[in-house]
Motif scaffolding. Structure first.
Motif, mmCIF file in Angstrom:
data_model
loop_
_atom_site.group_PDB
_atom_site.id
_atom_site.type_symbol
_atom_site.label_atom_id
_atom_site.label_comp_id
_atom_site.label_asym_id
_atom_site.label_seq_id
_atom_site.Cartn_x
_atom_site.Cartn_y
_atom_site.Cartn_z
ATOM 1 N N VAL A 60 0.869 -1.172 0.000
ATOM 2 C CA VAL A 60 0.000 0.000 0.000
ATOM 3 C C VAL A 60 0.902 1.216 0.000
ATOM 4 C CG1 VAL A 60 -1.818 1.246 1.238
ATOM 5 C CG2 VAL A 60 -1.726 -1.259 1.343
ATOM 6 N N TYR A 61 0.778 2.060 -1.006
ATOM 7 C CA TYR A 61 1.558 3.306 -1.034
ATOM 8 C C TYR A 61 0.807 4.391 -0.285
ATOM 9 C CZ TYR A 61 4.911 1.652 -4.517
ATOM 10 O OH TYR A 61 5.899 0.973 -5.171
ATOM 11 N N GLY A 62 1.552 5.347 0.235
ATOM 12 C CA GLY A 62 0.946 6.490 0.906
ATOM 13 C C GLY A 62 0.520 6.149 2.316
ATOM 14 N N PRO A 77 -3.679 1.077 -2.465
ATOM 15 C CA PRO A 77 -3.297 -0.336 -2.439
ATOM 16 C C PRO A 77 -2.857 -0.780 -3.832
ATOM 17 C CG PRO A 77 -5.680 -0.111 -2.235
ATOM 18 C CD PRO A 77 -5.130 1.265 -2.445
ATOM 19 N N VAL A 78 -1.690 -1.419 -3.921
ATOM 20 C CA VAL A 78 -1.129 -1.769 -5.229
ATOM 21 C C VAL A 78 -0.980 -3.284 -5.404
ATOM 22 C CG1 VAL A 78 0.870 -1.507 -6.726
ATOM 23 C CG2 VAL A 78 0.017 0.452 -5.461
ATOM 24 N N LEU A 79 -0.518 -3.969 -4.376
ATOM 25 C CA LEU A 79 -0.436 -5.432 -4.444
ATOM 26 C C LEU A 79 -1.360 -6.018 -3.386
ATOM 27 C CD1 LEU A 79 3.426 -6.011 -4.853
ATOM 28 C CD2 LEU A 79 1.679 -5.952 -6.656
ATOM 29 N N GLY A 98 1.216 -8.060 -17.734
ATOM 30 C CA GLY A 98 0.005 -7.471 -17.164
ATOM 31 C C GLY A 98 -0.122 -6.022 -17.583
ATOM 32 N N PRO A 99 -1.337 -5.483 -17.478
ATOM 33 C CA PRO A 99 -1.570 -4.115 -17.939
ATOM 34 C C PRO A 99 -0.768 -3.078 -17.155
ATOM 35 C CG PRO A 99 -3.634 -5.176 -17.236
ATOM 36 C CD PRO A 99 -2.533 -6.127 -16.942
ATOM 37 N N SER A 100 -0.633 -1.911 -17.728
ATOM 38 C CA SER A 100 0.021 -0.790 -17.057
ATOM 39 C C SER A 100 -0.687 -0.506 -15.736
ATOM 40 C CB SER A 100 -0.036 0.427 -17.974
ATOM 41 O OG SER A 100 0.640 1.496 -17.385
ATOM 42 N N GLY A 101 0.094 -0.341 -14.685
ATOM 43 C CA GLY A 101 -0.481 -0.043 -13.380
ATOM 44 C C GLY A 101 -0.896 -1.259 -12.583
ATOM 45 N N SER A 102 -0.645 -2.474 -13.128
ATOM 46 C CA SER A 102 -1.086 -3.686 -12.422
ATOM 47 C C SER A 102 -0.154 -4.069 -11.275
ATOM 48 C CB SER A 102 -1.232 -4.844 -13.413
ATOM 49 O OG SER A 102 -0.027 -5.079 -14.107
ATOM 50 N N GLY A 103 1.010 -3.396 -11.168
ATOM 51 C CA GLY A 103 1.895 -3.658 -10.030
ATOM 52 C C GLY A 103 3.168 -4.410 -10.366
ATOM 53 N N LYS A 104 3.490 -4.538 -11.649
ATOM 54 C CA LYS A 104 4.667 -5.319 -12.072
ATOM 55 C C LYS A 104 5.968 -4.734 -11.518
ATOM 56 C CE LYS A 104 3.785 -4.610 -16.440
ATOM 57 N NZ LYS A 104 2.619 -3.698 -16.262
ATOM 58 N N SER A 105 6.156 -3.433 -11.705
ATOM 59 C CA SER A 105 7.397 -2.815 -11.226
ATOM 60 C C SER A 105 7.454 -2.837 -9.698
ATOM 61 C CB SER A 105 7.518 -1.378 -11.727
ATOM 62 O OG SER A 105 7.644 -1.377 -13.137
ATOM 63 N N THR A 106 6.314 -2.636 -9.070
ATOM 64 C CA THR A 106 6.261 -2.686 -7.607
ATOM 65 C C THR A 106 6.704 -4.063 -7.117
ATOM 66 O OG1 THR A 106 4.435 -1.108 -7.653
ATOM 67 C CG2 THR A 106 4.726 -2.377 -5.618
ATOM 68 N N LEU A 107 6.207 -5.112 -7.779
ATOM 69 C CA LEU A 107 6.595 -6.471 -7.390
ATOM 70 C C LEU A 107 8.089 -6.699 -7.631
ATOM 71 C CD1 LEU A 107 5.856 -9.308 -6.419
ATOM 72 C CD2 LEU A 107 5.145 -9.860 -8.763
ATOM 73 N N ASP A 139 13.404 -4.845 -15.721
ATOM 74 C CA ASP A 139 12.068 -4.253 -15.863
ATOM 75 C C ASP A 139 11.938 -3.630 -17.259
ATOM 76 O OD1 ASP A 139 9.581 -3.124 -15.522
ATOM 77 O OD2 ASP A 139 10.043 -2.174 -13.606
ATOM 78 N N GLU A 140 11.219 -4.277 -18.121
ATOM 79 C CA GLU A 140 11.042 -3.876 -19.529
ATOM 80 C C GLU A 140 12.384 -3.591 -20.226
ATOM 81 O OE1 GLU A 140 7.589 -1.700 -20.623
ATOM 82 O OE2 GLU A 140 6.856 -1.579 -18.564
ATOM 83 N N PRO A 141 13.290 -4.583 -20.209
ATOM 84 C CA PRO A 141 14.631 -4.345 -20.761
ATOM 85 C C PRO A 141 14.627 -4.067 -22.259
ATOM 86 C CG PRO A 141 14.295 -6.698 -20.378
ATOM 87 C CD PRO A 141 13.130 -5.982 -19.747
ATOM 88 N N THR A 180 7.655 -7.562 -19.092
ATOM 89 C CA THR A 180 7.461 -7.159 -20.490
ATOM 90 C C THR A 180 5.979 -7.017 -20.801
ATOM 91 O OG1 THR A 180 7.929 -7.664 -22.803
ATOM 92 C CG2 THR A 180 7.507 -9.537 -21.365
ATOM 93 N N HIS A 181 5.690 -6.206 -21.800
ATOM 94 C CA HIS A 181 4.318 -6.065 -22.295
ATOM 95 C C HIS A 181 4.097 -6.925 -23.535
ATOM 96 C CE1 HIS A 181 2.623 -2.848 -19.837
ATOM 97 N NE2 HIS A 181 3.862 -2.368 -19.760
ATOM 98 N N GLU A 182 5.199 -7.533 -24.043
ATOM 99 C CA GLU A 182 5.097 -8.188 -25.342
ATOM 100 C C GLU A 182 5.172 -9.709 -25.258
ATOM 101 O OE1 GLU A 182 7.550 -5.992 -28.412
ATOM 102 O OE2 GLU A 182 8.047 -4.965 -26.545
#
Ligand SMILES: Nc1ncnc2c1ncn2[C@@H]1O[C@H](COP(=O)(O)OP(=O)(O)OP(=O)(O)O)[C@@H](O)[C@H]1O
Ligand SMILES: [Mg+2]
Length: 225
Positions: free
Chosen positions: A9-11, A18-20, A37-46, A165-167, A197-199
């Motif tokens: 949870v951020y903030g 809540p993110v994850l 997963g879609p943008s904002g789904s929490g990939k980078s956070t994970l 992360d999205e290399p 990755t998104h691809e």
């Protein structure tokens, strides 16, 4: 490594994001995983949590039998330096340093002599196919070459885990394929590799695809034995 019921949870106060939401994830040594997963789904956070760049809000994170959530920042920094190499979409090379000096940077705190550092950095640049570009500055390199320098820098401390992360997010498809071949090779040499990755074509290089949606794992499939 084993993550159980990880939340983030951020903030704070009335501005909580809540993110994850309860991530359960087990990763064996030597795996090659794509997180999608879609943008904002929490990939980078994970990824940041897996790489000890960020703390989860709740949950258990076991590494070699130790719950590292209660570990001190100093201990985490040591684990991070010794075991993890990071690669990012935007490379994050230091613009005034040549390829070799960029790769040497993480070794400065490892107590290695100047000569050893130079030797090790050159070895890593050769490994990623840039033995003939050691003195080039980042702005004298192509996107794919910059990412190779970033990968060489991630490898220089001989990590067991590579987090990317999205290399290939900033690269054309031909260059992306070359970078993915490099990750395939590193994985074959025994490194655990986790990429975001998104691809689909990029994820197809890996052996396991995990899909996040709204901070939850909605799919986790092995694409190869
Ligand atoms: N430091 C932060 N403070 C508050 N909210 C954050 C912070 N970092 C990320 N978030 C929020 O967390 C959510 C997940 O972000 P995250 O960066 O993990 O997504 P992502 O799946 O990597 O997306 P993308 O594919 O766009 O990179 C987003 O809604 C984002 O706004
Ligand atoms: Mg992201």
């Amino acid at each position: 490594m084993k993550l159980s019921e990880i939340t983030k949870v951020y903030g704070n106060g009335s501005l909580q994001v809540p993110v994850l939401h309860g991530i359960d994830l087990e990763v064996e040594d030597g795996e090659f995983i794509a997180i999608m997963g879609p943008s904002g789904s929490g990939k980078s956070t994970l990824m940041n949590i897996i790489g000890f760049l960020d703390y989860p809000t709740e949950g258990i994170f076991e590494l070699n039998g130790e719950n590292i959530i209660s570990a001190k920042e100093k201990h985490l920094a040591k684990l991070r330096n010794e075991h993890i190499g990071f690669v990012f979409q935007q490379f994050f090379l230091l613009p005034r340093l040549n390829a070799q000096k960029n790769v040497e940077a993480p070794l400065i705190y490892a107590g290695m002599s100047k000569r050893e550092r130079a030797e090790r950095a050159k070895q890593m640049l050769e490994k990623v196919g840039l033995g003939d570009r050691v003195k080039h500055l980042p702005n004298q390199l192509s996107g794919g070459q910059k990412q190779r320098v970033a990968i060489a820098r991630a490898l220089v401390n001989n990590p067991t885990l590579i987090l990317a992360d999205e290399p290939t997010g900033a690269l054309d498809s031909k260059t992306s394929a070359q970078i993915m071949e490099l990750f395939v090779q590193l994985n074959k040499e025994g490194k655990t590799v986790i990429i975001v990755t998104h691809e689909e074509e990029i994820a197809a290089y890996t052996n396991r695809i995990i899909t996040l949606r709204d901070g939850k794992i909605i799919d986790d499939r092995r694409t190869r034995p």
